[in-house]
Design an enzyme around this catalytic site. Structure first.
Site, short mmCIF file in Angstrom:
data_model
loop_
_atom_site.label_atom_id
_atom_site.label_comp_id
_atom_site.label_asym_id
_atom_site.label_seq_id
_atom_site.Cartn_x
_atom_site.Cartn_y
_atom_site.Cartn_z
N LYS A 214 0.84 -1.20 0.00
CA LYS A 214 0.00 0.00 0.00
C LYS A 214 0.88 1.25 0.00
CE LYS A 214 -3.23 2.41 2.98
NZ LYS A 214 -3.99 2.37 4.23
N GLY B 61 -4.15 -2.00 5.55
CA GLY B 61 -3.45 -3.14 4.96
C GLY B 61 -4.07 -4.48 5.33
N ARG B 62 -4.40 -4.66 6.60
CA ARG B 62 -4.92 -5.96 7.04
C ARG B 62 -6.38 -6.17 6.65
NH1 ARG B 62 -3.35 -2.65 11.03
NH2 ARG B 62 -4.86 -1.85 12.53
N HIS C 183 -1.63 -33.16 18.46
CA HIS C 183 -0.41 -33.85 18.89
C HIS C 183 0.68 -32.85 19.23
CE1 HIS C 183 -2.28 -37.63 17.70
NE2 HIS C 183 -2.86 -36.86 16.80
N GLU D 195 -2.89 -6.69 15.50
CA GLU D 195 -2.46 -5.37 15.01
C GLU D 195 -3.61 -4.37 15.19
OE1 GLU D 195 0.77 -4.95 11.86
OE2 GLU D 195 -0.96 -4.24 10.74
N LYS E 21 10.54 -0.23 13.16
CA LYS E 21 10.98 -0.13 11.75
C LYS E 21 12.08 0.91 11.65
CE LYS E 21 6.62 -0.89 9.25
NZ LYS E 21 5.63 -0.20 8.44
N GLU F 151 11.10 -4.43 3.64
CA GLU F 151 11.18 -5.83 3.23
C GLU F 151 10.73 -6.00 1.78
OE1 GLU F 151 9.79 -4.69 6.02
OE2 GLU F 151 9.85 -6.15 7.65
#
Ligand code: F6P
Length: 525
Positions: A204, A265-266, A382, A351, A491, A210
Site C-alpha cells: 500500500k 493493509g490488514r 499432537h 495489530e 521499523k 522488506e
C-alpha cells in the site's frame, strides 16, 4: 478509573461472573434442554455454535447491555457511512466498500467507480494470465507469478490462495515471498526461469523495506539473465496507493493496481491485493468471495445485537479477557486448506486491537486483545492440545469445521469427528476416578464455526465475520482498531541499526545490551 470500568454494565458483569465461575458447563447444559439451539446462530450457511461457553441467558443479557452502552449500533452505522473512524490518521475504514454494491458512502463520497474500475483491471489481468497472453521480455508466456508483500499485503492473499487451491484454474503457478531474509525469495525462485516469471509487488505504501528489498532482488535476478532491457518492466505489476513509488521501480502505469488510504493493509484482501486469489481460482470466484463478505456485511449492519454474529463473538471475547482474565485464544481450523487462517487472524486481531491507549489518548485500565494463536487440526492435537485439556490456563478456542462436501471417503468424517471430540472433551471433561493425572476437568469454552463447504462465498463471510468482530471489540474497548503505531518505531530503529552491522558503518547510539549483541555480530569469524 476509566468510564468503561466504572460503567453499570461492566460492574454488573463482574458481579455476575462470580456466579457463572461457580457453575460447570455440564450443569449449564443440564439446566437448559434448549441450550444448543438457544446459543447458536446461522447466517448465509455459516453456523456459529456458542453453547459451549461459560454463559447463561443473563450473561448474554448483560453483555448486550455492554454493547448498547458502548453504542455499538451507532459505531456500525458510522463505519458503513464512511466516517473517519480511524481518528489518529483522520481516515475512514471503508473495506466494506470494496465488496459493496451500494452507490455511495455519504461521508467519503462515491468511491465505487474507482472500486469497480480496479475490479475490471483485475479481471483483464487475470484473464490475460490464465489464457497465456501475459508474456515476458522475450515474448514467452508467463508460467509463474511471485507475490512480494508483507503483513496485509501477504497474509490475506496467501491464506486464501491456499484455502481455494481446490478451485485452481489453469494458468501460472503462484508463489509468495514476505521475509526480508533472502532465503525466502531464493526458495521461491528455485527452479523458476527468469524469462517466464512475473512479480506482483504489493505494498500500500510502497515504502516497506522488506518488500522494496525483495523487489530490488527480484529485478537483479531478472537482469542477471535477461539483461538490463526496458522489457524487464513486462515482468512487474504493483498494487499500491503510491503510484510514484511503483513507477520508480519501473512498473508500467497500466500495471499499477490502485489502493486507497481508506483501506487498512490488514483489511485489503478485497482489493487488488487479492490478485493472487483471483489468479488461483479465477475472477468469478473472487467475486463470489466478495459476495460472501457482502452478505456478512448486511447481517452485521441489520441484525439485532443479540442475533448479530460478529457482535456475539466480540462479546464472548470480552467476557473471557476482561472477566475471566484469559490472555489468549486459540484458533484451530480442521482443514489443511485453512492452515494459514490463524496467522492471518493474528495480524487482523493483534495489530488492530493490541493497544493500551484509548481513542481519547488515555491509558486503559482493562485488558484488550488477547494473543491469538493456533494451527490446523488434527496435527495441533499432537502438539498443544494437552495444555488446552489439562493445563492451568483458561484458553477459549475457535474451532473452524467444514461440513460434508458431498463425497463420503471416511477421511472427511474422521476429521469432523476429531473436531467435535475436542470441543466436547474441553467442555465436559472426563473425571477418570482414582487417576487424577488422567482426569480432564472440562469447563473449557469453545466456539464452533461450521462452514457447509469451503467455497469462496463461505470464506468471504468467515473473514468479514472476524473483521467486524474486531471492530466491535474496538468500539467497546474504546480503541482505534485501524492504526498500528506500535509497528512504526521498531521499523525506524532497524533502519538506524543497520549501518552498525555493515562493514565500516557506524550505528546510532545503542543501549548496552543491543551494543553487546551488535559487537558480537560484527565479528566476522
Ligand atoms: O506491519 C505494519 C504494516 O504497516 C501493516 O499494517 C501492513 O499490512 C504492512 O506493514 C505492509 O505495509 P505495506 O502494504 O504498505 O507494504
Amino acid at each position: 478509573m476509566s468510564k468503561l470500568a466504572q460503567s453499570h454494565a461492566w460492574r454488573a458483569l463482574a458481579a455476575h461472573q462470580k456466579r457463572i465461575a461457580a457453575a460447570s458447563l455440564r450443569e449449564l447444559f443440564a439446566a437448559d434442554a434448549s441450550r444448543a439451539g438457544r446459543f447458536s446462530l446461522e447466517t448465509d450457511g455459516l453456523l456459529l455454535d456458542y453453547s459451549k461457553h461459560r454463559i447463561d441467558a443473563e450473561t448474554m443479557r448483560l453483555l448486550r447491555e455492554l454493547a448498547v452502552q458502548a453504542q455499538v449500533p451507532a459505531w456500525i452505522a458510522r463505519m458503513f457511512a464512511g466516517d473517519p473512524v480511524n481518528n489518529t490518521e483522520g481516515r475512514a475504514a471503508l473495506h466494506v466498500a470494496l465488496r459493496s454494491d451500494r452507490a455511495a458512502f455519504p461521508e467519503s463520497g462515491d468511491v465505487m467507480p474507482a472500486v469497480r474500475a480496479s475490479r475490471e483491471l483485475m479481471r483483464r489481468f487475470v484473464d490475460e494470465a490464465q489464457r497465456g497472453a501475459l508474456r515476458g521480455a522475450d515474448g514467452r508466456p508467463i508460467t509463474d507469478i511471485v507475490n512480494i508483500g508483507i503483513g496485509g499485503s501477504d497474509l490475506g492473499p496467501r491464506m486464501l490462495a491456499r484455502a481455494l487451491r481446490k478451485f485452481r484454474k489453469p494458468g501460472p503457478r503462484l508463489h509468495f515471498v514476505a521475509n526480508t531474509d533472502p532465503a525466502d525469495l531464493d526458495a521461491a525462485l528455485a527452479g523458476l526461469a527468469p524469462g517466464t516469471t512475473f512479480f506482483i509487488v504489493a505494498s500500500k505504501s510502497f515504502t516497506t523495506a522488506e518488500t522494496l528489498d525483495n523487489a530490488a532482488r527480484a529485478r537483479a535476478w531478472l537482469e542477471a539473465t535477461l539483461g538490463k532491457s526496458a522489457g524487464l518492466s513486462r515482468h512487474f505489476a504493483a498494487v499500491t496507493a503510491n503510484a510514484a513509488g511503483a513507477a520508480a521501480l519501473g512498473v508500467p502505469p497500466d500495471r499499477v493496481f490502485p489502493m486507497w488510504d481508506w483501506v487498512g493493509g490488514r483489511y485489503s484482501v478485497w482489493s487488488a491485493v487479492g490478485l493472487p486469489v483471483a489468479l488461483t481460482a479465477g475472477m468469478d470466484a473472487f467475486e463470489e468471495l466478495l459476495e460472501g463478505a457482502r452478505a456478512m456485511d448486511e447481517h452485521f449492519r441489520t441484525a439485532p445485537i443479540e442475533r448479530n454474529m460478529p457482535v456475539v463473538l466480540a462479546l464472548l471475547e470480552i467476557w473471557y479477557v476482561n472477566f475471566f482474565g484469559a490472555g489468549s485464544r486459540a484458533v484451530i481450523p480442521y482443514s489443511e486448506d485453512l492452515r494459514d487462517f490463524p496467522a492471518y487472524l493474528q495480524q487482523l486481531e493483534m495489530e488492530s486491537n493490541g493497544k493500551r491507549v484509548d481513542r481519547d489518548g488515555n491509558e486503559v485500565d482493562y485488558d484488550t486483545a488477547p494473543v491469538v494463536w493456533g494451527a490446523a487440526g488434527t496435527p495441533s492435537q499432537h502438539a498443544f492440545h494437552q495444555l488446552l485439556h489439562q493445563g492451568t490456563h483458561l484458553i477459549p478456542v475457535d474451532f473452524v469445521v467444514i461440513g460434508h462436501d458431498g463425497e463420503s471417503s471416511g477421511a472427511r468424517e474422521a476429521l469432523a469427528a476429531n473436531a467435535l471430540a475436542q470441543s466436547s472433551a474441553l467442555a465436559f471433561g472426563d473425571p477418570a476416578p482414582g487417576a487424577p493425572h488422567k482426569a480432564l476437568p472440562g469447563n473449557r469454552p469453545s466456539s464452533t464455526l461450521l462452514l457447509k463447504r469451503l467455497t469462496p462465498r463461505a470464506l468471504g463471510g468467515l473473514i468479514a465475520l472476524y473483521e467486524h468482530k474486531v471492530f466491535v471489540e474496538g468500539a467497546i474497548w474504546n480503541l482505534n482498531s485501524f492504526d498500528q503505531w506500535g509497528v512504526e518505531h521498531s521499523k525506524n530503529l532497524a533502519r538506524a541499526l543497520l549501518p552498525g552491522l555493515l562493514e565500516g558503518g557506524k550505528a546510532a547510539e545503542l543501549d548496552p545490551s543491543t551494543g553487546l549483541l551488535l559487537a558480537r555480530m560484527r565479528e566476522r569469524d
